[in-house]
Structures are given as structure tokens and as C-alpha cells.
Design a protein around this motif. Structure first.
Motif, short mmCIF file in Angstrom:
data_model
loop_
_atom_site.label_atom_id
_atom_site.label_comp_id
_atom_site.label_asym_id
_atom_site.label_seq_id
_atom_site.Cartn_x
_atom_site.Cartn_y
_atom_site.Cartn_z
N GLU A 70 1.95 0.32 -0.66
CA GLU A 70 2.28 1.47 -1.50
C GLU A 70 2.36 1.11 -2.98
O GLU A 70 2.36 1.97 -3.84
CB GLU A 70 3.59 2.13 -1.04
CG GLU A 70 4.83 1.30 -1.26
CD GLU A 70 5.16 0.32 -0.13
OE1 GLU A 70 6.31 -0.12 -0.08
OE2 GLU A 70 4.28 0.00 0.68
N PHE A 71 2.41 -0.19 -3.29
CA PHE A 71 2.47 -0.64 -4.68
C PHE A 71 1.11 -1.02 -5.25
O PHE A 71 1.01 -1.50 -6.36
CB PHE A 71 3.43 -1.83 -4.81
CG PHE A 71 4.85 -1.48 -4.50
CD1 PHE A 71 5.64 -0.82 -5.42
CD2 PHE A 71 5.40 -1.80 -3.26
CE1 PHE A 71 6.96 -0.49 -5.13
CE2 PHE A 71 6.71 -1.47 -2.96
CZ PHE A 71 7.49 -0.81 -3.90
N ALA A 72 0.04 -0.82 -4.48
CA ALA A 72 -1.31 -1.18 -4.93
C ALA A 72 -1.72 -0.31 -6.12
O ALA A 72 -1.34 0.86 -6.21
CB ALA A 72 -2.31 -0.98 -3.79
N PRO A 73 -2.52 -0.88 -7.02
CA PRO A 73 -3.01 -0.08 -8.15
C PRO A 73 -3.96 1.02 -7.65
O PRO A 73 -4.48 0.95 -6.54
CB PRO A 73 -3.75 -1.09 -9.02
CG PRO A 73 -3.93 -2.30 -8.20
CD PRO A 73 -2.97 -2.25 -7.06
N ASP A 74 -4.18 2.01 -8.49
CA ASP A 74 -5.05 3.13 -8.11
C ASP A 74 -6.49 2.69 -7.87
O ASP A 74 -7.16 3.20 -6.99
CB ASP A 74 -5.02 4.22 -9.20
CG ASP A 74 -3.67 4.89 -9.29
OD1 ASP A 74 -2.93 4.90 -8.28
OD2 ASP A 74 -3.36 5.40 -10.37
N GLN A 75 -6.98 1.77 -8.67
CA GLN A 75 -8.36 1.31 -8.54
C GLN A 75 -8.40 -0.12 -8.02
O GLN A 75 -7.98 -1.03 -8.70
CB GLN A 75 -9.07 1.37 -9.90
CG GLN A 75 -9.17 2.76 -10.47
CD GLN A 75 -10.07 3.66 -9.64
OE1 GLN A 75 -11.09 3.23 -9.11
NE2 GLN A 75 -9.69 4.92 -9.50
N VAL A 76 -8.90 -0.30 -6.80
CA VAL A 76 -9.05 -1.61 -6.20
C VAL A 76 -10.49 -1.70 -5.70
O VAL A 76 -11.01 -0.74 -5.13
CB VAL A 76 -8.06 -1.82 -5.03
CG1 VAL A 76 -8.27 -3.18 -4.37
CG2 VAL A 76 -6.62 -1.69 -5.51
N GLU A 77 -11.11 -2.85 -5.91
CA GLU A 77 -12.48 -3.07 -5.44
C GLU A 77 -12.55 -2.75 -3.94
O GLU A 77 -11.80 -3.29 -3.15
CB GLU A 77 -12.88 -4.53 -5.68
CG GLU A 77 -14.20 -4.94 -5.10
CD GLU A 77 -15.38 -4.25 -5.75
OE1 GLU A 77 -16.29 -3.83 -5.01
OE2 GLU A 77 -15.40 -4.12 -6.98
N SER A 78 -13.47 -1.84 -3.57
CA SER A 78 -13.54 -1.39 -2.17
C SER A 78 -14.25 -2.39 -1.26
O SER A 78 -14.06 -2.37 -0.06
CB SER A 78 -14.23 -0.03 -2.09
OG SER A 78 -15.55 -0.13 -2.59
N ASP A 79 -15.06 -3.28 -1.82
CA ASP A 79 -15.78 -4.26 -1.01
C ASP A 79 -15.73 -5.62 -1.72
O ASP A 79 -16.72 -6.07 -2.29
CB ASP A 79 -17.23 -3.81 -0.80
CG ASP A 79 -17.97 -4.66 0.20
OD1 ASP A 79 -17.31 -5.34 1.01
OD2 ASP A 79 -19.20 -4.65 0.17
#
Length: 177
Positions: A37-46
């Protein structure tokens, strides 16, 4: 008429147990919360993945130590410390941490089985566990922002880059995005 009620109560009790049961390691000890739940909004999807040998070579070249209670690197054994399928960003993150902190760093957990599941989990290559030396702990406390407690009660710190450092007592559980 009583039987359906008893069945409904049994099913409800089972459902509540399943919902409230803590995550546990294969050995029965409690597993950490992933902190997704603390992950940033934009994370590399692959994210780019590394092999055990490539990741270990990079980590070794950076002067980072690795400890495995089982003396092994098998991803499918919880007492091993594996880097198989670790994200390159995770390896680069721990190397950057070591350089910036100037601390001796020992990795005690990687992508091996036995950790909590979740999108940003050990298994998926986003996390490493690190020994909690005074140098490592002091660096985290002085340079990162305390953002509260994770779901499992671990104090959580966030770097300016958005990476998460959870103090689990016996180790730092670090998530690199």
C-alpha cells in the motif's frame, strides 16, 4: 432447521479465521507484511530481471556480503538466500545504498520462497533483507523519512527516491521500486 444455521456459522468462522490469520513462513514464524500500500503510483510494470550468477557478481563486485542460513542459493528453499529473478533495480538500489551510506552491508534474504506474498514482494524481485548493523540503522534513521508503521507493526522509512525500509528487528526489509 438447526443444521443450516450450524453450517453457516462454521463457514463464517472459517472465513473469519482465513481473513485474520497472520502470514507465516514455512517454518511457522510470522512473515512480514509486504507494505504494497506504500508503493509509488508509477512502478515499472515489467522490470528487468537478473540471473543468480549475474546478480551475485554485481553484489560481490560492490563489496556487499551475502549470508544464507542454509549455505545455499536455491530459490525454492526458504533457508537459502537467492537472487534468481531479482529486479536489476533492486540490485542497483542496494549497491547505491552501500555507496551512499559507507556501511558494511550484508544481504540475508532475496528472492527465495518463504516471504510474504504481494506485488512488491521478495519472490517478485523487489526486496532484499539486510543485517541491521548500527551503521545501516543510523543511516536510515538520519537520511530517510519515518512514515509510520507497516501493517505488521514494523517502523517504515521512505527514501527520497520512494524506496521503503522496514525495521523488522532481526533485519531491514528493503523494497526497491
Amino acid at each position: 432447521m438447526n443444521k443450516p444455521i450450524v453450517t453457516a456459522v462454521s463457514i463464517s468462522a472459517f472465513a473469519l479465521t482465513a481473513l485474520w490469520a497472520p502470514n507465516v513462513f514455512a517454518d511457522g514464524s510470522e512473515a512480514e507484511d509486504t507494505g504494497d500500500e506504500f508503493a509509488p503510483d508509477q512502478v515499472e510494470s515489467d522490470p528487468a530481471k537478473l540471473s543468480q550468477s549475474d546478480a551475485a557478481a554485481m553484489i560481490r563486485a560492490a563489496g556487499i556480503s551475502v549470508y544464507s542460513s542454509g549455505g545455499c542459493t536455491n530459490r525454492n528453499r526458504s533457508n537459502c538466500t537467492s537472487f534468481e529473478q531479482i529486479n536489476s533495480a533492486t540490485v542497483n538500489g542496494i549497491i547505491t545504498f552501500k555507496k551512499a551510506s559507507g556501511c558494511a552491508v550484508t544481504i540475508t534474504g532475496g528472492t527465495e520462497t518463504g516471504h510474504a506474498s504481494g506485488t512488491y514482494s521478495h519472490w517478485n524481485g523487489y526486496k532484499v533483507d539486510v543485517s541491521p548493523t548500527s551503521c545501516v540503522t543510523n543511516y536510515i534513521h538520519k537520511n530517510f523519512s519515518y512514515i509510520g508503521l507497516r501493517g505488521d507493526g514494523a517502523p517504515l522509512y521512505k527514501s527520497a527516491a520512494g524506496n521503503l525500509y522496514a525495521d523488522e528487528g532481526s533485519h531491514w526489509d528493503i523494497t526497491y521500486f
